[in-house]
Design an enzyme around this catalytic site. Structure first.
Site, PDB file in Angstrom:
ATOM      1  N   HIS A   1      30.603  46.021  39.435  1.00 14.65           N
ATOM      2  CA  HIS A   1      30.818  44.426  39.306  1.00 14.65           C
ATOM      3  C   HIS A   1      29.821  43.304  39.698  1.00 14.65           C
ATOM      4  O   HIS A   1      30.642  42.363  39.955  1.00 14.65           O
ATOM      5  CB  HIS A   1      32.557  44.278  40.243  1.00 14.65           C
ATOM      6  CG  HIS A   1      31.767  44.378  42.210  1.00 14.65           C
ATOM      7  ND1 HIS A   1      31.520  45.492  42.180  1.00 14.65           N
ATOM      8  CD2 HIS A   1      31.472  43.254  42.880  1.00 14.65           C
ATOM      9  CE1 HIS A   1      30.995  45.453  44.250  1.00 14.65           C
ATOM     10  NE2 HIS A   1      30.899  44.215  44.245  1.00 14.65           N
TER      11      HIS A   1
HETATM   12  C1  UD1 Z   1      32.916  39.244  45.423  1.00 13.40           C
HETATM   13  C2  UD1 Z   1      31.967  39.361  47.062  1.00 13.40           C
HETATM   14  C3  UD1 Z   1      31.485  40.920  47.475  1.00 13.40           C
HETATM   15  C4  UD1 Z   1      32.088  42.318  46.838  1.00 13.40           C
HETATM   16  C5  UD1 Z   1      33.021  41.748  45.792  1.00 13.40           C
HETATM   17  C6  UD1 Z   1      33.861  43.041  45.792  1.00 13.40           C
HETATM   18  C7  UD1 Z   1      31.059  37.641  47.408  1.00 13.40           C
HETATM   19  C8  UD1 Z   1      29.266  36.479  47.235  1.00 13.40           C
HETATM   20  N1  UD1 Z   1      30.686  38.699  47.139  1.00 13.40           N
HETATM   21  O1  UD1 Z   1      32.260  39.363  44.986  1.00 13.40           O
HETATM   22  O2  UD1 Z   1      30.474  41.117  47.507  1.00 13.40           O
HETATM   23  O3  UD1 Z   1      31.399  43.237  46.757  1.00 13.40           O
HETATM   24  O4  UD1 Z   1      34.091  40.710  46.179  1.00 13.40           O
HETATM   25  O5  UD1 Z   1      34.966  43.228  45.102  1.00 13.40           O
HETATM   26  O6  UD1 Z   1      31.400  37.167  47.684  1.00 13.40           O
HETATM   27  N2  UD1 Z   1      38.858  37.800  40.755  1.00 13.40           N
HETATM   28  C9  UD1 Z   1      40.122  37.952  40.357  1.00 13.40           C
HETATM   29  N3  UD1 Z   1      40.941  38.662  40.527  1.00 13.40           N
HETATM   30  C10 UD1 Z   1      40.776  38.101  42.249  1.00 13.40           C
HETATM   31  C11 UD1 Z   1      39.351  38.160  42.622  1.00 13.40           C
HETATM   32  C12 UD1 Z   1      38.661  37.932  41.764  1.00 13.40           C
HETATM   33  O7  UD1 Z   1      41.024  37.716  39.079  1.00 13.40           O
HETATM   34  O8  UD1 Z   1      41.610  38.664  43.037  1.00 13.40           O
HETATM   35  C13 UD1 Z   1      37.606  37.322  39.405  1.00 13.40           C
HETATM   36  C14 UD1 Z   1      37.571  35.668  38.775  1.00 13.40           C
HETATM   37  O9  UD1 Z   1      37.048  35.410  38.348  1.00 13.40           O
HETATM   38  C15 UD1 Z   1      36.649  35.598  39.874  1.00 13.40           C
HETATM   39  C16 UD1 Z   1      35.828  37.003  40.208  1.00 13.40           C
HETATM   40  O10 UD1 Z   1      36.548  37.855  39.900  1.00 13.40           O
HETATM   41  O11 UD1 Z   1      36.054  34.033  39.271  1.00 13.40           O
HETATM   42  C17 UD1 Z   1      34.811  36.744  41.081  1.00 13.40           C
HETATM   43  O12 UD1 Z   1      35.510  36.837  42.368  1.00 13.40           O
HETATM   44  P1  UD1 Z   1      34.416  36.716  43.217  1.00 13.40           P
HETATM   45  O13 UD1 Z   1      35.321  36.920  44.678  1.00 13.40           O
HETATM   46  O14 UD1 Z   1      34.004  35.265  43.475  1.00 13.40           O
HETATM   47  O15 UD1 Z   1      33.135  37.739  43.685  1.00 13.40           O
HETATM   48  P2  UD1 Z   1      33.680  39.010  43.104  1.00 13.40           P
HETATM   49  O16 UD1 Z   1      32.848  39.301  42.134  1.00 13.40           O
HETATM   50  O17 UD1 Z   1      35.135  39.384  43.767  1.00 13.40           O
END
Ligand code: UD1
Length: 379
Positions: A205
């Site tokens: 991820h």
């Molecule tokens: C975040 C953390 C990362 C951690 C990871 C675990 C930061 C900078 N990154 O990254 O350190 O390893 O979480 O998962 O804080 N999304 C969904 N549903 C959700 C959550 C996210 O669809 O419940 C999708 C959305 O499109 C979103 C993308 O995932 O834009 C990324 O989510 P985000 O929380 O920005 O970062 P992660 O890649 O999950």
């Protein structure tokens, strides 16, 4: 003492749960829980609360997804309002996600003491958002609970006062130790049609792996080839699923895609795998505890102890090296187990109890001195 715990994203939940439970067990504290809503899908959030024994959050900030600036700013604005209502004596932040640094920054401006759980980890790679989050959080936190000696060394090198640093061990391993017996009854192997040690588990991820189309294509192609030797089970993070769909990619070979799994199912899957492939931070630690070989699809790690004294190997960015290591593990020609007798020190299921013991000392008067010092610095 009134404690306020802040969680936001999936890797926070298994770190906060043992501390929450140990505080409750000890008595003598009030505590409340804030969920920023950085992660919000049922299988990225709710399922973890239920399985880990966390209560429903007392405050839900509902910030959701966005750019780094949008997400961090939204947490800061909402959390400032929460603090006015919750009025804690000490705020506990966990790990290195955007919610962690956002909450710590708000507390710093309000001169409210902050404790950082999982302090001191460094990859040295400032292109990773988590590295910036770790550096900033550790500079402004009043108490730094480290998981291993390398964390103390990093903090001291950055000029953190030694009296702020308390080495307590790894809280993520607390959750693992407590819940592994239950996880082994999750039924996930039957559900996915798997036999113990006859599959590899994969997670991906990190933006550096999934946001660059050429990199993601190369990884999926190589993993597709390797899956001819050993099926690869791939619970797909929502970020990664979106990239795969946007690019119109198809997993080839015997890569078996699933929805993200809950804590118990994923722990079970990992514990029975022949090997694990990942770019996660926490999984490097969990596999090192479980004694499962782990190939980390990154060029660096903030958890070098898992390489030196665990079962982890950094693959780097070359897919040829990934193939070589994967095959060498299956052929038994690669020495992947570097665990010391007795395991990594303080990764023993008791880290949260050590945190509570430290907080009990604060309850006895040191909190006042943190407040006074902060205010003196402010003057
Ligand atoms: C975040 C953390 C990362 C951690 C990871 C675990 C930061 C900078 N990154 O990254 O350190 O390893 O979480 O998962 O804080 N999304 C969904 N549903 C959700 C959550 C996210 O669809 O419940 C999708 C959305 O499109 C979103 C993308 O995932 O834009 C990324 O989510 P985000 O929380 O920005 O970062 P992660 O890649 O999950």
């Amino acid at each position: 003492m009134r404690l306020l715990h802040i969680v936001g994203a999936r890797p926070n939940f298994m770190k906060a749960a043992p501390v929450w439970l140990a505080v409750a067990e000890a008595g003598g504290f009030d505590q409340e829980l804030v969920h920023t809503g950085q992660h919000y899908d049922v299988n990225m959030s709710d399922i973890f609360f239920a399985e880990l024994g966390l209560p429903a959050p007392h405050y839900y900030l509902g910030v959701g997804s966005g750019t780094h600036a949008q997400q961090t700013a939204a947490v800061m604005v909402a959390f400032e309002q929460t603090l006015a209502e919750a009025r804690p004596d000490l705020v506990l932040v966990y790990g290195d996600v955007n919610s962690t640094v956002a909450a710590a920054l708000v507390c710093a401006r309000l001169l409210l003491p902050v404790a950082h759980v999982e302090a001191g980890l460094r990859s040295g790679d400032r292109t990773m958002p988590e590295e910036i989050n770790r550096l900033l959080t550790d500079q402004i936190a009043d108490l730094l609970f480290t998981p291993s000696a390398d964390g103390d060394v990093n903090l001291l090198r950055e000029g953190v006062a030694p009296e702020k640093i308390i080495r307590v061990g790894n809280v993520m391993i607390d959750s693992l130790v407590r819940l592994l017996p239950l996880a082994r009854r999750s039924g996930v192997l039957d559900r996915l049609g798997l036999a113990p040690r006859r599959y590899a588990a994969l997670t991906l991820h990190r933006p550096s792996n999934v946001d660059d189309p050429a990199r993601l294509c190369a990884l999926l192609e190589t993993l597709g080839d390797l899956s001819a030797r050993l099926p690869i089970v791939f619970p797909v993070h929502p970020r990664t699923r979106k990239r795969i769909e946007d690019l119109g990619l198809n997993a080839t070979g015997d890569i078996r895609l699933t929805e993200p799994l809950g804590y118990l199912e994923f722990l079970h899957l990992m514990s029975e795998a022949r090997l694990v492939l990942t770019d996660s931070g926490g999984i490097q630690e969990e596999t090192s505890y479980l004694g499962i070989p782990c190939l980390t699809l990154r060029a660096n790690t903030e958890r070098p102890i898992t390489v030196d004294h665990g079962t982890n190997t950094l693959v780097g960015l070359e897919v040829e090296r990934l193939a070589d290591l994967f095959n060498a593990i299956l052929d038994g020609t690669y020495l992947w187990d570097r665990r010391p007798a007795g395991g990594i020190p303080l990764w023993d299921g008791q880290a949260a109890r050590r945190i509570v013991a430290a907080l009990e000392q604060l309850n006895g008067g040191m909190l006042h001195s943190i407040h006074t010092t902060s205010k003196e610095v402010a003057r």
